[in-house]
Design an enzyme around this catalytic site. Structure first.
Site, short mmCIF file in Angstrom:
data_model
loop_
_atom_site.label_atom_id
_atom_site.label_comp_id
_atom_site.label_asym_id
_atom_site.label_seq_id
_atom_site.Cartn_x
_atom_site.Cartn_y
_atom_site.Cartn_z
N ALA A 24 127.21 108.62 -27.90
CA ALA A 24 126.16 108.86 -26.71
C ALA A 24 125.20 109.04 -26.61
CB ALA A 24 127.05 108.45 -25.79
N GLY A 27 123.18 109.10 -28.73
CA GLY A 27 121.62 108.16 -28.64
C GLY A 27 121.18 108.33 -27.09
N ASP A 28 121.26 108.96 -26.13
CA ASP A 28 121.27 109.38 -24.59
C ASP A 28 119.40 110.09 -25.23
OD1 ASP A 28 120.74 110.38 -22.14
OD2 ASP A 28 121.19 112.37 -22.87
N SER A 29 119.80 111.22 -26.60
CA SER A 29 118.34 111.65 -27.02
C SER A 29 117.60 110.71 -27.76
CB SER A 29 118.74 113.00 -28.14
OG SER A 29 119.64 113.86 -26.88
#
Length: 147
Positions: A24, A27-29
């Protein structure tokens, strides 16, 4: 440069063994980059407008809604990654985020990180396009009405 990738450093573990919080985190970036690229593809490039529109898409509530759109499109493997991301302990949500929305946003980011590390960029683009398409159509209709 066909086949070029932004992935210069592979993780030390197989993707399936990486902690969902770490997926995550990445994945956020990756999701933020997809959103920014999408927004820059639109006509209005004023920094305030770009920031305001990006925050509408990357908020926990917006990511929860986006994940709901993705659910029927997910493979069994992808749905399993989403479950892992949703059920993991990822810390306290921000003050302005609903805990349930935050868990779903973490699940979405976990899936994005997983697909990124698995080098499934085409699949990531496919899911992102499915989520953004209705919004893009609405914005196009608004521009046509203004003209």
């Amino acid at each position: 440069m066909a086949g070029a990738s932004l992935l210069f450093h592979r993780p030390a573990k197989r993707t399936q063994l990486i902690n969902p919080v770490v997926l995550a985190y990445v994945g956020d970036s990756v999701f933020e980059l997809l959103v920014r690229q999408y927004l820059v593809s639109l006509p209005n490039h004023k920094s305030h407008h770009l920031h305001r529109e990006a925050t509408k898409i990357v908020s926990a509530k917006a990511q929860r809604k986006l994940l709901e759109k993705w659910q029927p499109l997910l493979t069994e493997e992808e749905a399993d990654i989403v479950r892992r991301g949703r059920n993991t302990k990822s810390g306290a949500p921000p003050k302005n985020a609903d805990p349930a929305d935050y868990r779903q946003a973490t699940a979405l980011e976990c899936l994005v990180g997983y697909l990124y590390y698995e080098d499934r960029i085409d699949r990531l683009n496919e899911l992102f396009a499915a989520a953004i398409a209705p919004q893009a159509n609405e914005q196009q209709e608004e521009r046509e009405e203004e003209a």
